[in-house]
Design an enzyme around this catalytic site. Structure first.
Site: not given
Ligand code: ADP
Ligand code: MG
Length: 609
Positions: A9, A71, A148, A171
């Site tokens: 991922d 990304k 994804e 997602d």
């Molecule tokens: P990606 O797949 O794009 O890498 P993730 O699924 O890891 O992203 O999610 C990351 C995003 O989720 C970031 O923008 C982060 O700030 C947000 N995030 C993580 N925890 C929280 C939370 N508790 N509340 C709101 N947003 C969150």
């Molecule tokens: Mg993701």
């Protein structure tokens, strides 16, 4: 023994790698035990590349040495700057993947590794290609690019092979939003529709908050803190913290004694923000995700009542308002068993297991769809006028892949000897508003009146999202074709070689600086691997291999139409085939070829009678 195929991922914010261990997908942790690492890269003062936590924590102090959220720029021609050097988004992604490859090598030892890499369902063809290239630059053989939400559904579906239901995967990550509707039946996981926005995610919420904070700051001090790159980084970091806090608390506090300097004096900011205020800021974006949900439902021909499970994926789904909107629409609580942060990587590992053969006996099958419409530019009547540049769709979006479609066209001019086939992807009625994939010329059309020569255009779209287009003059059978992926790959081969060199220099430089802390194996020259393969000139096995791969695709397709019993046989055959391919054993490959030929002939005979 099976090959090592891992699932990755590669997220905007976080990345992870996983593989199938004893029938279960497992994450491969970093040497420091992290299951997920920030997708952040840093080039430090010594010229050493650092990926993950360390890079992330240096972001505010050294914003010009750190790159995050790259990304979002994948597939664009923009460059990003880090420590005074320019990099393409593909190169930066390759650095993140190289880090993950280090974990994989630690787990399995050195040697070639294959990978399935996930991308947002709504990624364009070019963004997919850039991702594949990043994987190859990092030293992986990229087996497949997977959507994804489809991966997330696989992670969910592996334990529910017997269940029949429609699952909606929502997602919302750091940079992208995807929604997919998946039907599960008899171990077949069929994606029915996808929609999304590849420029919407938690990052946008952060920046909205940054703007909000900057406005407050300007009212107080009369200057815009976003002009100061360090202040901007600081506000961004604070914005993300506030956002996450507001997922659990009704208010969050900001207390920053120094944001930037004004007249050589520190200028700071202290205030509270409520969840309500934050929700108002981001609501238009969240509501737009719900529009995508409705579109996906409509495309799938379903209503909210047909959805048995809503699966939340991505860190941003922790925002209470997201849950509230979904509960409002579906009238039930979303599913929460599969970890929102890990689902995609785990599902990628399941897909990797399907590829490597370790899951061949599971009976699990997944079908995916083309997320965009694919078509051709034509001339015709529009609004009472003869116009060119009309988009004629050959493969409509959400068509199950692999797919082959042919449409018939006619010459537009008297005496026309050649026809230009211009290939586009998108949803707009005019090609100029869609994304251009390539073009070629069909020549040798017999001279005739306008509209009298028939030309068949065939689009073939395979499981990796590779499109092949063929045009054929019906009368004289003259044919011309283009594989879009190939065409573009050749174009960029030079750029790719340049990137390899650049990265290698960077790594070597780092190794010189930090001789006792080498984050990857210096003996393994990942960039030489390709050359070595080319000098390996066993032509016949290569041809065998090619044929077997073709057969493998055929079997995979056939399995979709088979009953459970036959699927098992097919699974076994495919596993044999994979083993023979892995072993590189010419005799066994030939044997497999014979067995599969027999099987396919029999299947054909059964179908004919
Ligand atoms: P990606 O797949 O794009 O890498 P993730 O699924 O890891 O992203 O999610 C990351 C995003 O989720 C970031 O923008 C982060 O700030 C947000 N995030 C993580 N925890 C929280 C939370 N508790 N509340 C709101 N947003 C969150
Ligand atoms: Mg993701």
């Amino acid at each position: 023994m099976s090959r090592h195929v891992v699932g990755i991922d590669l997220g905007t914010t976080n990345s992870a790698v996983a593989y199938m261990k004893n029938g279960k997908p497992m994450l491969i942790p970093s040497p420091r035990g992290q299951r997920i690492i920030p997708s952040v890269v840093m080039l430090d003062m010594n010229g050493q590349l650092l990926v993950g936590d360390v890079a992330r924590s240096a972001q505010v102090a050294m914003p010009d040495r750190v790159i995050a959220a790259v990304k979002r720029q994948m597939g664009s021609h923009a460059t990003v700057s880090m420590g005074g050097q320019e990099f393409s988004p593909t190169e930066v992604s390759a650095m993140i993947l190289r880090e993950l490859k280090g974990y994989v090598d630690r787990e399995f030892g050195d040697g070639e590794k294959e990978a399935v890499i996930t991308v947002p369902a709504y990624f364009t063809d070019e963004q997919r290609r850039a991702t594949k290239q990043a994987g190859e630059l990092a030293g992986f053989v990229v087996e497949r690019i997977v959507n994804e939400p489809t991966a997330a559904a696989l992670a969910f579906g592996l334990d529910r092979l017997e269940e029949e239901q429609h699952v909606l995967v929502y997602d919302l990550g750091g940079g992208t939003f995807d929604v997919s509707i998946v039907e599960m039946m008899n171990g077949i996981l069929e994606v029915k529709a996808s929609a999304g926005n590849n420029m919407l995610g938690g990052e946008d919420f952060d920046w909205l908050l940054v703007d909000w904070l900057a406005t407050k700051f300007r009212k107080l001090h009369g200057l815009d803190p976003r002009r100061d790159i360090r202040a901007k980084s600081l506000l961004k970091e604070q914005a993300e913290r506030i956002k996450c806090e507001l997922s659990y608390a009704e208010t969050a506090a900001v207390h920053l004694p120094v944001v930037t300097m004004k007249d050589n004096k520190p200028a700071g900011l202290s205030l509270d923000i409520s969840r309500q205020e934050f929700t108002v800021l981001i609501d238009p974006l969240l509501l737009s995700t719900m529009d995508c949900v409705r579109r996906a439902l409509q495309d799938a021909g379903l209503t909210t009542g047909d959805i048995q499970e809503v699966l939340l994926v991505g860190g941003s789904t922790r925002i209470p308002r997201v849950r509230e909107l979904l509960v409002g629409m579906f009238g039930k609580e979303p599913h929460s068993e599969v970890d929102a942060d890990e689902a995609v990587a785990l599902g990628a590992a399941v897909q990797a297991g399907l590829k490597s053969g370790v899951l061949a006996d599971s009976g699990l099958i997944v079908t995916d769809i083309a997320p965009f419409s694919l078509g051709i530019a034509v001339a015709g009547q529009r609004h009472g006028m003869k116009r060119t540049g009309i988009f004629h769709v050959i493969i409509p979006r959400n068509t199950v892949i692999p797919v082959t479609r042919t449409d018939r066209f006619y010459t537009a001019l008297p005496g026309q000897r050649a026809a230009k086939v211009e290939i586009y992807q998108g949803e707009h009625e005019w090609v100029k508003n869609n994304y251009r994939l390539g073009e070629f010329l069909l020549t040798g059309i017999p001279v005739n009146w306008s509209g009298h020569e028939e030309i068949d255009v065939t689009y073939r779209y395979d499981l990796n999202g590779i499109l092949e287009v063929t045009a054929k003059c019906v009368k004289n059978k003259k044919e011309q074709s283009l594989t879009v992926q190939d065409a573009l790959e050749r174009q960029s081969a030079e750029a790719l070689a340049r990137s390899s060199d650049k990265l290698r220099q960077l790594y070597e430089q780092a190794i010189q600086h930090e001789e006792d802390d080498i984050p990857w194996d210096e003996d393994e020259d990942i960039f030489a691997a390709e050359d070595e393969e080319e000098t390996d000139e066993r032509i016949t096995p290569e041809e065998l291999r090619r044929q077997l791969r073709l057969f493998d695709a055929k079997l995979e397709k056939l399995a979709l139409m088979s009953d459970k019993e036959e699927r098992k046989t097919i699974g076994q055959l495919r596993r044999k085939l994979k083993d023979a391919l892995d072993a590189g054993d010419g005799d066994r490959m030939a044997q497999c070829l014979e067995m599969i030929t027999d099987f396919l002939i029999e299947a054909q005979l059964r179908e004919d009678t």
